[in-house]
Write an enzyme that holds these catalytic residues in place. Structure first.
Site, PDB file in Angstrom:
ATOM      1  N   GLU A 296     -30.748  16.176  40.554  1.00 57.06           N
ATOM      2  CA  GLU A 296     -30.241  17.157  41.522  1.00 57.06           C
ATOM      3  C   GLU A 296     -31.337  17.614  42.481  1.00 57.06           C
ATOM      4  OE1 GLU A 296     -28.224  18.365  43.568  1.00 57.06           O
ATOM      5  OE2 GLU A 296     -26.785  19.373  42.261  1.00 57.06           O
TER       6      GLU A 296
ATOM      7  N   ASN B 283     -22.671  26.615  35.835  1.00 53.45           N
ATOM      8  CA  ASN B 283     -21.597  26.349  36.800  1.00 53.45           C
ATOM      9  C   ASN B 283     -20.510  27.412  36.705  1.00 53.45           C
ATOM     10  OD1 ASN B 283     -22.011  22.975  36.018  1.00 53.45           O
ATOM     11  ND2 ASN B 283     -22.261  23.719  38.103  1.00 53.45           N
TER      12      ASN B 283
ATOM     13  N   HIS C 167     -25.183  14.488  40.056  1.00 54.84           N
ATOM     14  CA  HIS C 167     -25.039  15.922  40.322  1.00 54.84           C
ATOM     15  C   HIS C 167     -24.328  16.172  41.639  1.00 54.84           C
ATOM     16  CE1 HIS C 167     -27.889  16.553  37.035  1.00 54.84           C
ATOM     17  NE2 HIS C 167     -28.463  15.461  37.496  1.00 54.84           N
TER      18      HIS C 167
ATOM     19  N   GLN D  38     -28.545  25.223  39.560  1.00 51.57           N
ATOM     20  CA  GLN D  38     -29.180  24.521  38.444  1.00 51.57           C
ATOM     21  C   GLN D  38     -30.336  23.649  38.883  1.00 51.57           C
ATOM     22  OE1 GLN D  38     -26.139  23.374  35.190  1.00 51.57           O
ATOM     23  NE2 GLN D  38     -25.062  23.311  37.130  1.00 51.57           N
TER      24      GLN D  38
ATOM     25  N   ARG E 255     -19.791  13.403  39.124  1.00 56.86           N
ATOM     26  CA  ARG E 255     -20.631  14.591  38.957  1.00 56.86           C
ATOM     27  C   ARG E 255     -20.505  15.022  37.502  1.00 56.86           C
ATOM     28  NH1 ARG E 255     -19.657  20.586  41.582  1.00 56.86           N
ATOM     29  NH2 ARG E 255     -21.574  21.532  40.776  1.00 56.86           N
ATOM     30  N   HIS E 256     -21.606  15.422  36.906  1.00 58.88           N
ATOM     31  CA  HIS E 256     -21.601  15.867  35.504  1.00 58.88           C
ATOM     32  C   HIS E 256     -20.529  16.923  35.258  1.00 58.88           C
ATOM     33  CE1 HIS E 256     -23.369  19.772  36.424  1.00 58.88           C
ATOM     34  NE2 HIS E 256     -24.136  19.118  37.299  1.00 58.88           N
TER      35      HIS E 256
ATOM     36  N   ARG F  51     -27.411  17.377  31.328  1.00 57.94           N
ATOM     37  CA  ARG F  51     -25.987  17.529  31.612  1.00 57.94           C
ATOM     38  C   ARG F  51     -25.368  16.230  32.117  1.00 57.94           C
ATOM     39  NH1 ARG F  51     -29.116  20.471  35.214  1.00 57.94           N
ATOM     40  NH2 ARG F  51     -28.738  20.199  37.459  1.00 57.94           N
TER      41      ARG F  51
END
Length: 187
Positions: A87, A13, A149, A27, A6-7, A64
């Site tokens: 995402e 966040n 994501h 997001q 995951r980024h 991201r």
């Protein structure tokens, strides 16, 4: 092996409300950059993976994820971008703090709350499963790094572990920047 990451963290966040409490913003498809913490998380992931021979890298095209991938990709391998790794579309909840709506219901596959424009869990599952089924044909002795994501990670985890208890997908939540390792080989 599949290495799913995951980024790293973004300001959304780590968003803090007017009381100084963490209250992340959804997001979804918003193209947000990593913050300093996110860059540090990506560097830690790169260090964790430094002795793993990565043969293929596939990444979400959102900034991201791309920034996280660039930091992890210390061998400068070619990166494939795949829209199926974007995402979940949060629709009208995009940019909304998770405390402002029933975020748990939004991620519950049994009593799912979704708005008029939000992507359903079934729609998300269809595109992520399609991606994973294609990856199953990749040679078993090769390692694939996927940078994506949190929502995609919930579905990837379901693919390998089965549906979460009580259809609560948040049970499979992945911290920012943390790699998960999955094996396509059947036992």
């Amino acid at each position: 092996m599949l290495y799913f990451v995951r980024h790293g963290a973004t300001d959304w966040n780590e968003y803090k409300n007017e009381f100084g409490e963490k209250d992340a913003k959804c997001q979804g498809r918003a193209d947000i950059e990593l913050n300093e913490m996110g860059k540090i998380q990506a560097q830690a992931t790169a260090k964790f993976l430094k002795n793993v021979k990565i043969d293929r890298i596939i990444c979400s095209p959102l900034t991201r994820a791309k920034q996280t991938c660039e930091i992890i990709n210390f061998n400068n391998l070619p990166v494939e971008y795949d829209n199926r790794l974007i995402e979940r579309d949060f629709g009208e909840y995009e940019g909304v703090n998770v405390s402002k709506f029933d975020f748990n219901a939004f991620w519950n596959g049994k009593n799912e709350l979704f708005g008029n424009r939000a992507e359903t869990i079934d729609e998300l599952r269809t595109r992520v499963y399609n991606f994973l089924i294609e990856l199953e044909d990749y040679p078993n002795d090769k390692n694939v790094l996927v940078v994506s994501h949190g929502g995609v990670g919930l579905i990837v985890t379901e693919y390998f572990k089965g549906k979460p208890k009580d259809y609560n997908y948040l049970e499979y939540i992945i911290p920012n920047g943390k790699p998960l390792i999955f094996d396509f080989q059947k036992p």
